[in-house]
Enzyme design. Structure first.
Site, PDB file in Angstrom:
ATOM      1  N   GLU A 109       0.825  -1.202   0.000  1.00 33.10           N
ATOM      2  CA  GLU A 109       0.000   0.000   0.000  1.00 33.10           C
ATOM      3  C   GLU A 109       0.866   1.262   0.000  1.00 33.10           C
ATOM      4  O   GLU A 109       0.538   2.255  -0.654  1.00 33.10           O
ATOM      5  CB  GLU A 109      -0.924   0.019   1.219  1.00 33.10           C
ATOM      6  CG  GLU A 109      -2.017  -1.041   1.198  1.00 33.10           C
ATOM      7  CD  GLU A 109      -1.557  -2.367   1.799  1.00 33.10           C
ATOM      8  OE1 GLU A 109      -0.342  -2.521   2.049  1.00 33.10           O
ATOM      9  OE2 GLU A 109      -2.414  -3.237   2.014  1.00 33.10           O
ATOM     10  N   ARG A 161       7.962 -13.840   1.318  1.00 32.47           N
ATOM     11  CA  ARG A 161       7.203 -12.619   1.638  1.00 32.47           C
ATOM     12  C   ARG A 161       7.627 -12.073   2.996  1.00 32.47           C
ATOM     13  O   ARG A 161       7.638 -10.860   3.205  1.00 32.47           O
ATOM     14  CB  ARG A 161       5.699 -12.947   1.647  1.00 32.47           C
ATOM     15  CG  ARG A 161       4.786 -11.762   1.964  1.00 32.47           C
ATOM     16  CD  ARG A 161       4.761 -10.773   0.828  1.00 32.47           C
ATOM     17  NE  ARG A 161       3.808  -9.700   1.077  1.00 32.47           N
ATOM     18  CZ  ARG A 161       4.053  -8.616   1.800  1.00 32.47           C
ATOM     19  NH1 ARG A 161       5.244  -8.475   2.375  1.00 32.47           N
ATOM     20  NH2 ARG A 161       3.132  -7.678   1.955  1.00 32.47           N
ATOM     21  N   GLY A 188      13.239  -4.735   0.674  1.00 30.15           N
ATOM     22  CA  GLY A 188      13.416  -3.609  -0.240  1.00 30.15           C
ATOM     23  C   GLY A 188      14.286  -3.879  -1.441  1.00 30.15           C
ATOM     24  O   GLY A 188      14.738  -2.933  -2.103  1.00 30.15           O
ATOM     25  N   GLU A 189      14.532  -5.157  -1.755  1.00 35.41           N
ATOM     26  CA  GLU A 189      15.388  -5.475  -2.896  1.00 35.41           C
ATOM     27  C   GLU A 189      14.671  -6.283  -3.973  1.00 35.41           C
ATOM     28  O   GLU A 189      15.305  -6.957  -4.771  1.00 35.41           O
ATOM     29  CB  GLU A 189      16.644  -6.218  -2.437  1.00 35.41           C
ATOM     30  CG  GLU A 189      17.599  -5.362  -1.643  1.00 35.41           C
ATOM     31  CD  GLU A 189      18.980  -5.994  -1.512  1.00 35.41           C
ATOM     32  OE1 GLU A 189      19.960  -5.323  -1.854  1.00 35.41           O
ATOM     33  OE2 GLU A 189      19.068  -7.158  -1.078  1.00 35.41           O
ATOM     34  N   ASN A 229       0.827  -9.231  -5.637  1.00 32.88           N
ATOM     35  CA  ASN A 229       0.793  -8.312  -6.775  1.00 32.88           C
ATOM     36  C   ASN A 229       1.664  -8.805  -7.939  1.00 32.88           C
ATOM     37  O   ASN A 229       2.878  -8.939  -7.792  1.00 32.88           O
ATOM     38  CB  ASN A 229       1.271  -6.928  -6.301  1.00 32.88           C
ATOM     39  CG  ASN A 229       1.268  -5.907  -7.393  1.00 32.88           C
ATOM     40  OD1 ASN A 229       0.635  -6.090  -8.435  1.00 32.88           O
ATOM     41  ND2 ASN A 229       1.981  -4.814  -7.169  1.00 32.88           N
ATOM     42  N   PRO A 230       1.060  -9.062  -9.133  1.00 32.97           N
ATOM     43  CA  PRO A 230       1.852  -9.504 -10.287  1.00 32.97           C
ATOM     44  C   PRO A 230       2.367  -8.355 -11.137  1.00 32.97           C
ATOM     45  O   PRO A 230       3.059  -8.579 -12.139  1.00 32.97           O
ATOM     46  CB  PRO A 230       0.829 -10.324 -11.088  1.00 32.97           C
ATOM     47  CG  PRO A 230      -0.458  -9.588 -10.873  1.00 32.97           C
ATOM     48  CD  PRO A 230      -0.393  -9.066  -9.439  1.00 32.97           C
ATOM     49  N   LEU A 231       2.017  -7.111 -10.786  1.00 30.57           N
ATOM     50  CA  LEU A 231       2.316  -5.989 -11.665  1.00 30.57           C
ATOM     51  C   LEU A 231       3.795  -5.617 -11.660  1.00 30.57           C
ATOM     52  O   LEU A 231       4.343  -5.221 -12.697  1.00 30.57           O
ATOM     53  CB  LEU A 231       1.464  -4.786 -11.272  1.00 30.57           C
ATOM     54  CG  LEU A 231      -0.047  -5.013 -11.409  1.00 30.57           C
ATOM     55  CD1 LEU A 231      -0.825  -3.828 -10.855  1.00 30.57           C
ATOM     56  CD2 LEU A 231      -0.427  -5.271 -12.866  1.00 30.57           C
ATOM     57  N   GLU A 232       4.465  -5.719 -10.503  1.00 34.88           N
ATOM     58  CA  GLU A 232       5.888  -5.392 -10.460  1.00 34.88           C
ATOM     59  C   GLU A 232       6.704  -6.282 -11.389  1.00 34.88           C
ATOM     60  O   GLU A 232       7.493  -5.774 -12.195  1.00 34.88           O
ATOM     61  CB  GLU A 232       6.417  -5.468  -9.031  1.00 34.88           C
ATOM     62  CG  GLU A 232       6.048  -4.263  -8.184  1.00 34.88           C
ATOM     63  CD  GLU A 232       6.766  -4.255  -6.847  1.00 34.88           C
ATOM     64  OE1 GLU A 232       7.311  -5.310  -6.457  1.00 34.88           O
ATOM     65  OE2 GLU A 232       6.772  -3.206  -6.192  1.00 34.88           O
TER      66      GLU A 232
END
Length: 438
Positions: free
Chosen positions: A68, A272, A313-314, A338-341
């Site tokens: 988020e 995760r 963060g990597e 989320n698959p968008l990254e």
């Protein structure tokens, strides 16, 4: 439950929160001991401000966790350009780190107060927000009621209701309506989400698309990327990212199955929750596989089987090391991630079938050929094998995913348009205050 009983329930909830407040200390202390709270800033969870309130209008934006927070960064940056102060709250240590890395001292970061009346009241008494913007599905009854009592406009952006959440709220429709009537506007991710919010009594509701599509690709340390690429030395790779319990073992088993077919194969596993790394390392090593842990600075050698991405963060680094990514919480857990990254970084996307929380994004990727869903470990192994063996098909899938993300962009502009009636008066107020020098 009637409307009268719903309101009585919410009144009781407020009272129970006040009673429970003195007893919450051990819970926060336990979370701190587990690394889930920032020990030096734990008072913020009780609504005690860590900074003075700035002069002029203040917008409070809340984003629960890492996903988020990343999603609202472009929105925050756009609002900051208008010259309005922003207090950004998050609920996790990792999301606080993301906020610091991407926004720095342009915003005031605070940990979100516990949803108990004393904490929320103390927070609101200090910051006196002129507008509250809440991201995705953070429905905290006490916070919503206290903001409503102070007549602070509340806007839910990138709004999402999972199948489970919607079913739960429908059973308590009167409570939902008593809460959602406090929202000045809901900006939903999809038509399905929009209809769900309307069914629960939210008005008005508009649909923007997913803010996560309008974010930049996850950043990368170019020096670290170059170092790891030198160590990998052109070996075939695939990644299992945002994995949940059980999926790491599946990924390791897929590696063992495919290693002989694809000599030198390196599998990248990014859990995760990196705090599971010790147990995962022992489990994977027990399977006879050689492991390199990113958090330990282990070198990837020619006989390394698994790179365990146990850092925070990597993700941008790990995704740039491969062209194939399985996205977790979809095979042994439910909801998906989320698959968008990975798609925006030209990566062929694989996932299990339990992707309800990102239904629209996956549907768009599936329709374009940018993603494929798998049933089980064997089907995952077959899909990875096919993509490793067929460069043309792999690159077509990668290009389809990237093109789909580009077509989905625009949520930020739609969201800003919906927020304009609430933000514009604050911009004027801020400029007038600046002109007066007060």
């Amino acid at each position: 439950m009637s409307e009268r009983w719903a309101r009585a329930f919410l009144t009781a909830y407020r009272f129970a929160g006040a009673v429970a407040y003195p007893l919450i200390g051990p819970y926060v202390a336990w979370r701190t001991s587990q690394g889930k709270e920032d020990r030096s800033r734990s008072r913020e969870r009780y609504g005690v401000a860590g900074r003075p309130r700035p002069e002029g209008p203040v917008i409070w934006i809340h984003a629960a966790s890492v996903g988020e927070t990343i999603a609202v960064v472009p929105l925050v940056q756009s609002i900051l350009d208008y010259g309005v102060n922003i207090v950004l709250t998050t609920g996790t240590v990792t999301s606080a780190q993301v906020a610091d890395e991407r926004l720095g001292d342009r915003i005031i970061h605070q940990y979100v107060p516990l949803d108990l009346k004393p904490a929320v009241s103390r927070f609101l008494d200090h910051w006196r927000p002129d507008l509250a913007i809440i991201a995705e599905s953070e429905i905290w009854p006490m916070t919503i009621l206290e903001l409503g009592a102070r007549r602070v406009p509340q806007v839910l952006v990138n709004g999402r209701l999972s199948d489970r959440s919607f079913k739960s709220w429908k059973k308590r429709a009167n409570i939902a309506e008593a809460l959602f009537e406090n929202l000045a506007h809901v900006v939903a991710q999809s038509d399905v989400d929009g209809e769900r919010f309307r069914a629960l009594g939210a008005r008005p509701v508009t649909v923007s698309g997913n803010l996560k599509v309008d974010t930049l690709p996850p950043p990368v340390d170019e020096r670290a990327l170059a170092t790891l690429k030198r160590q990998i030395a052109g070996r075939p790779t695939w990644a299992a990212i945002s994995t949940h319990d059980g999926e790491e073992v599946v990924a390791a088993e897929v590696h063992a199955t495919l290693y002989k077919r694809h000599h030198g194969l390196l599998t990248i596993i990014v859990p995760r929750h990196p705090d599971r790394a010790e147990a995962l390392a022992a489990q994977i090593s027990g399977m006879g596989l050689k492991l390199a842990r990113r958090s330990k600075g282990d070198r990837i050698t020619a006989d390394t089987d698994i790179l365990l991405g146990d850092t925070i963060g990597e993700m941008g680094l790990y995704l740039r090391l491969t062209e194939i990514a399985f996205v977790g919480r979809s095979l042994t857990s439910e909801g998906g991630q989320n698959p968008l990254e990975p798609a925006m970084l030209d990566t062929a996307v694989l996932a299990g079938r339990n992707v309800q929380n990102f239904r629209e994004a996956y549907q768009r990727l599936l329709d374009s050929g940018g993603a494929k869903l798998v049933r089980d470990r064997d089907m995952l192994a077959g899909a990875v094998n096919f993509l490793l063996s067929n460069e043309v098909a792999r690159h077509e899938m990668m290009a389809a995913g990237a093109a789909t993300v580009d077509q989905m962009r625009g949520a930020l502009a739609h969201t800003l348009k919906s927020l304009e009636p609430y933000i514009q008066p604050l911009i004027v107020k801020s400029r007038l205050k600046g002109a007066d020098g007060r």
